[in-house]
Motif scaffolding. Structure first.
Motif, PDB file in Angstrom:
ATOM      1  N   PRO A  31       0.923  -1.288  -0.126  1.00  8.55           N
ATOM      2  CA  PRO A  31       0.140   0.104   0.000  1.00  8.55           C
ATOM      3  C   PRO A  31       0.948   1.365   0.018  1.00  8.55           C
ATOM      4  CG  PRO A  31      -0.968  -1.471   1.489  1.00  8.55           C
ATOM      5  CD  PRO A  31       0.662  -1.999   1.239  1.00  8.55           C
ATOM      6  N   THR A  32       0.428   2.334  -0.662  1.00  7.12           N
ATOM      7  CA  THR A  32       0.985   3.483  -0.746  1.00  7.12           C
ATOM      8  C   THR A  32       0.189   4.268   0.477  1.00  7.12           C
ATOM      9  OG1 THR A  32       1.354   3.586  -2.724  1.00  7.12           O
ATOM     10  CG2 THR A  32       1.474   5.601  -2.031  1.00  7.12           C
ATOM     11  N   ASP A  33       1.043   4.841   1.605  1.00  8.47           N
ATOM     12  CA  ASP A  33       0.414   5.644   2.411  1.00  8.47           C
ATOM     13  C   ASP A  33       0.889   6.945   2.212  1.00  8.47           C
ATOM     14  OD1 ASP A  33      -0.396   7.364   4.460  1.00  8.47           O
ATOM     15  OD2 ASP A  33       0.530   6.041   6.054  1.00  8.47           O
ATOM     16  N   ALA A  34      -0.126   7.730   1.075  1.00 11.48           N
ATOM     17  CA  ALA A  34       0.399   8.937   0.483  1.00 11.48           C
ATOM     18  C   ALA A  34       0.454  10.088   1.452  1.00 11.48           C
ATOM     19  CB  ALA A  34      -0.437   9.234  -0.774  1.00 11.48           C
ATOM     20  N   LEU A  35      -0.007   9.963   2.645  1.00 15.19           N
ATOM     21  CA  LEU A  35       0.102  11.157   3.529  1.00 15.19           C
ATOM     22  C   LEU A  35       1.421  10.933   4.481  1.00 15.19           C
ATOM     23  CD1 LEU A  35      -3.634  11.506   4.467  1.00 15.19           C
ATOM     24  CD2 LEU A  35      -2.501  12.447   2.784  1.00 15.19           C
ATOM     25  N   ALA A  36       2.195  10.006   4.391  1.00 10.29           N
ATOM     26  CA  ALA A  36       3.234   9.573   5.425  1.00 10.29           C
ATOM     27  C   ALA A  36       4.421  10.459   5.182  1.00 10.29           C
ATOM     28  CB  ALA A  36       3.838   8.234   4.906  1.00 10.29           C
ATOM     29  N   GLY A  37       4.374  11.349   4.317  1.00  7.43           N
ATOM     30  CA  GLY A  37       5.506  12.414   4.295  1.00  7.43           C
ATOM     31  C   GLY A  37       6.727  11.648   3.586  1.00  7.43           C
ATOM     32  N   SER A  38       7.842  12.523   3.592  1.00  5.08           N
ATOM     33  CA  SER A  38       9.036  12.082   2.721  1.00  5.08           C
ATOM     34  C   SER A  38      10.062  11.059   3.407  1.00  5.08           C
ATOM     35  CB  SER A  38       9.745  13.270   2.590  1.00  5.08           C
ATOM     36  OG  SER A  38      10.977  13.069   1.865  1.00  5.08           O
ATOM     37  N   ASP A  39      10.382  10.069   2.691  1.00  2.00           N
ATOM     38  CA  ASP A  39      11.557   9.404   3.186  1.00  2.00           C
ATOM     39  C   ASP A  39      12.619   9.660   2.322  1.00  2.00           C
ATOM     40  OD1 ASP A  39      13.062   7.195   3.688  1.00  2.00           O
ATOM     41  OD2 ASP A  39      11.429   5.537   3.416  1.00  2.00           O
ATOM     42  N   GLN A  40      13.470  10.397   3.142  1.00  2.00           N
ATOM     43  CA  GLN A  40      14.666  11.064   2.430  1.00  2.00           C
ATOM     44  C   GLN A  40      15.459   9.786   1.942  1.00  2.00           C
ATOM     45  OE1 GLN A  40      14.426  14.245   1.511  1.00  2.00           O
ATOM     46  NE2 GLN A  40      16.104  13.991   0.100  1.00  2.00           N
ATOM     47  N   GLN A  41      15.730   8.908   2.808  1.00  2.00           N
ATOM     48  CA  GLN A  41      16.666   7.661   2.320  1.00  2.00           C
ATOM     49  C   GLN A  41      16.136   7.184   1.019  1.00  2.00           C
ATOM     50  OE1 GLN A  41      17.339   4.740   5.350  1.00  2.00           O
ATOM     51  NE2 GLN A  41      18.797   3.681   4.332  1.00  2.00           N
ATOM     52  N   THR A  42      14.839   6.783   0.885  1.00  5.80           N
ATOM     53  CA  THR A  42      14.585   6.142  -0.319  1.00  5.80           C
ATOM     54  C   THR A  42      14.475   7.267  -1.436  1.00  5.80           C
ATOM     55  OG1 THR A  42      12.622   4.954   0.992  1.00  5.80           O
ATOM     56  CG2 THR A  42      12.472   5.052  -1.212  1.00  5.80           C
ATOM     57  N   LEU A  43      14.330   8.553  -1.265  1.00 10.57           N
ATOM     58  CA  LEU A  43      14.469   9.317  -2.500  1.00 10.57           C
ATOM     59  C   LEU A  43      15.869   9.443  -2.818  1.00 10.57           C
ATOM     60  CD1 LEU A  43      11.918  12.444  -1.519  1.00 10.57           C
ATOM     61  CD2 LEU A  43      11.479  10.029  -2.673  1.00 10.57           C
ATOM     62  N   VAL A 243       0.520  17.704   2.701  1.00 14.38           N
ATOM     63  CA  VAL A 243       1.883  17.665   1.677  1.00 14.38           C
ATOM     64  C   VAL A 243       2.361  16.265   1.718  1.00 14.38           C
ATOM     65  CG1 VAL A 243       3.494  17.617   3.821  1.00 14.38           C
ATOM     66  CG2 VAL A 243       4.461  18.436   1.268  1.00 14.38           C
ATOM     67  N   ASN A 244       2.863  15.825   0.440  1.00 12.70           N
ATOM     68  CA  ASN A 244       3.140  14.383   0.250  1.00 12.70           C
ATOM     69  C   ASN A 244       4.472  14.416  -0.555  1.00 12.70           C
ATOM     70  OD1 ASN A 244       3.473  11.651  -0.728  1.00 12.70           O
ATOM     71  ND2 ASN A 244       1.942  12.018  -2.274  1.00 12.70           N
ATOM     72  N   THR A 245       5.734  14.351   0.136  1.00 15.65           N
ATOM     73  CA  THR A 245       6.685  14.276  -0.546  1.00 15.65           C
ATOM     74  C   THR A 245       7.326  12.797  -0.897  1.00 15.65           C
ATOM     75  OG1 THR A 245       7.969  14.660   1.440  1.00 15.65           O
ATOM     76  CG2 THR A 245       7.553  16.541  -0.117  1.00 15.65           C
ATOM     77  N   GLN A 246       6.476  11.753  -0.443  1.00 12.01           N
ATOM     78  CA  GLN A 246       7.004  10.511  -0.356  1.00 12.01           C
ATOM     79  C   GLN A 246       7.690   9.844  -1.515  1.00 12.01           C
ATOM     80  OE1 GLN A 246       4.053   7.276  -0.156  1.00 12.01           O
ATOM     81  NE2 GLN A 246       5.146   6.180   1.487  1.00 12.01           N
ATOM     82  N   ASN A 247       6.877  10.225  -2.793  1.00  6.22           N
ATOM     83  CA  ASN A 247       7.408   9.920  -3.983  1.00  6.22           C
ATOM     84  C   ASN A 247       7.707  11.284  -4.824  1.00  6.22           C
ATOM     85  OD1 ASN A 247       7.459   6.993  -4.053  1.00  6.22           O
ATOM     86  ND2 ASN A 247       5.435   7.395  -3.600  1.00  6.22           N
ATOM     87  N   PHE A 248       8.854  11.676  -5.344  1.00  4.67           N
ATOM     88  CA  PHE A 248       9.033  12.959  -6.083  1.00  4.67           C
ATOM     89  C   PHE A 248       8.300  12.943  -7.427  1.00  4.67           C
ATOM     90  CE2 PHE A 248      13.368  11.255  -6.120  1.00  4.67           C
ATOM     91  CZ  PHE A 248      13.468  10.848  -7.757  1.00  4.67           C
ATOM     92  N   THR A 249       7.979  13.842  -7.938  1.00  8.36           N
ATOM     93  CA  THR A 249       7.498  14.015  -9.302  1.00  8.36           C
ATOM     94  C   THR A 249       8.521  13.970 -10.434  1.00  8.36           C
ATOM     95  OG1 THR A 249       5.617  14.890  -8.467  1.00  8.36           O
ATOM     96  CG2 THR A 249       6.059  15.252 -10.937  1.00  8.36           C
ATOM     97  N   ALA A 250       8.675  13.316 -11.507  1.00  8.72           N
ATOM     98  CA  ALA A 250       9.683  13.399 -12.506  1.00  8.72           C
ATOM     99  C   ALA A 250       9.067  13.074 -13.724  1.00  8.72           C
ATOM    100  CB  ALA A 250      10.676  12.344 -12.013  1.00  8.72           C
TER     101      ALA A 250
END
Length: 312
Positions: A31-43, A243-250
Motif C-alpha cells: 500500500p502507498t500511504d500517500a500522507l506519510a511524508g518524505s522518506d529521504q533515504q528512499t528518495l 503535503v506528500n513528498t513520499q515520491n517525487f515527481t519526475a
C-alpha cells in the motif's frame, strides 16, 4: 464496460499503467500511504549525486524518435500542471519546465495529447521520448519506465461540496462515496491504505463534475489538480490539503535510454541553477512564493549537487 460518468455505481476496469500520480489500473501490492511524508533515504537512492555537464551531452546519442526533437506525451485537462490553453498551446508548470530544459539542451520540444491510462506504456514502447504528467515515481512504475531526477513534490487534497459532512481525510470512511481517477496514487491510497472501494473515473474533469452534481461525496485528488478545478461559484471547496513528498515527481523515459535520462537531468540542474525552476514554480503555484514553500521537509529538486539560488 463504460467509464462511470454520472452514477456512483460500477467501476471501469482494466486499463494499463496510468500517469499523474498513478500506478497500475488496479492498485495492488504494498500500500502507498500517500500522507506519510518524505522518506529521504528512499528518495536519495534514486537521486543522482551529480550530472553530466551540458556541453558534454552528445545529442546524437539520445535515442530520440526524431533527432533534435523531444516528442512528449502529456495530458490536456490537468491545470496548473499539464493542459491546453485557449490558444491551443500545451502549457502548465510541467510542460513549461520541460521546454526550458529542452532549450538548455538545444532540443525542440513537441507535445501530443494522450490518455491518462496509456502514457507510461507509450513511453516504454517508445511512442514518446518523454512522459510529462506530474508522474509520481513509485517503485512499481520503475519496473516499466525510467525517471529523471525529481522536479516537484505533491499534496493530497480532499474536495467536497460546500456544507459537506466530509471535512478531510479523517472523514473518509465506509459509506462515503469517494471519487478518484483510475490508477493514480490516490486510487491506491483509498483502496490499499484506507481499505475502501472508491468510485473510479477516467479523468479529472469527470470526477470533479461528479463532486459538483453530488454523485460522490468527496474527491481524493492531487492538490495541484484540485486547485485547478475548484472555482468560485462551483459550490465546492478543498476541505483539506496535506503535503506528500513520499515520491517525487519526475519525467518518464524509456528505462533503457540512460543517455536521454542523463541529458534531461543535466538540463534540469541547469534550469535550477539559473533560477528558472524557482521562477516557474512561483508563477504556476501561487501558494509557493518562496523557496521555503517550494522545498518542504528537506526535499529539493534535481541532483544532490545542484544548489537553488538564494533569493535576491
Amino acid at each position: 464496460m463504460k467509464w462511470l460518468t454520472t452514477a456512483p455505481v460500477a467501476v471501469a476496469l482494466a486499463v494499463s499503467l496510468a500517469a499523474c500520480g498513478g500506478g497500475s489500473s488496479q492498485p495492488s501490492g504494498t500500500p502507498t500511504d500517500a500522507l506519510a511524508g518524505s522518506d529521504q533515504q528512499t528518495l536519495d537512492k534514486y537521486t543522482t549525486a551529480s550530472v553530466t555537464p551540458i556541453d558534454k551531452i552528445d545529442k546524437s546519442k539520445l535515442g530520440l524518435i526524431t533527432e533534435g526533437t523531444l516528442r512528449v506525451g502529456t495530458l490536456s485537462d490537468a491545470p496548473p500542471n499539464i493542459f491546453i490553453d485557449p490558444s491551443g498551446k500545451f502549457t502548465g508548470y510541467d510542460n513549461e519546465l520541460l521546454r526550458a530544459i529542452g532549450d538548455k539542451l538545444g532540443l525542440k520540444v513537441e507535445f501530443a495529447s494522450t490518455d491518462f491510462s496509456a502514457l507510461l506504456s507509450q513511453v516504454a514502447n517508445k511512442q514518446f521520448d518523454v512522459g510529462s504528467s506530474s508522474i509520481s515515481t513509485t517503485d512499481a512504475r520503475r519496473k516499466t519506465v525510467g525517471f529523471t531526477n525529481g522536479y516537484d513534490f505533491g499534496y493530497m487534497a480532499v474536495v467536497t461540496k460546500n456544507g459537506s459532512k466530509v471535512n478531510g481525510f479523517a472523514d473518509l470512511k465506509e459509506g462515503v462515496r469517494i471519487g478518484v481517477v483510475q490508477g493514480t496514487v490516490q486510487d491506491d491510497y483509498v483502496t490499499n491504505t484506507l481499505k475502501l472501494e472508491p468510485v473510479r473515473f477516467p479523468d479529472y474533469n469527470t470526477v470533479y463534475g461528479n463532486v459538483k452534481n453530488g454523485q460522490i461525496d468527496a474527491w481524493v485528488a492531487p492538490s495541484q489538480q484540485a486547485t485547478g478545478q475548484v472555482k468560485d461559484g462551483d459550490n465546492t471547496k478543498i476541505a483539506e490539503k496535506v503535503v506528500n513528498t513520499q515520491n517525487f515527481t519526475a519525467y518518464a523515459v524509456n528505462k533503457d535510454n540512460q543517455p536521454l535520462i542523463d541529458a534531461l537531468n543535466s538540463g534540469l540542474d541547469a534550469v535550477i541553477a539559473d533560477g528558472t525552476w524557482t521562477k516557474l514554480t512561483s508563477e504556476w503555484y501561487k501558494d509557493r512564493p518562496t523557496v521555503a514553500e517550494q522545498t518542504p521537509q528537506g526535499w529539493k529538486p534535481g541532483s544532490k549537487a545542484v544548489q537553488i539560488p538564494a533569493a535576491k
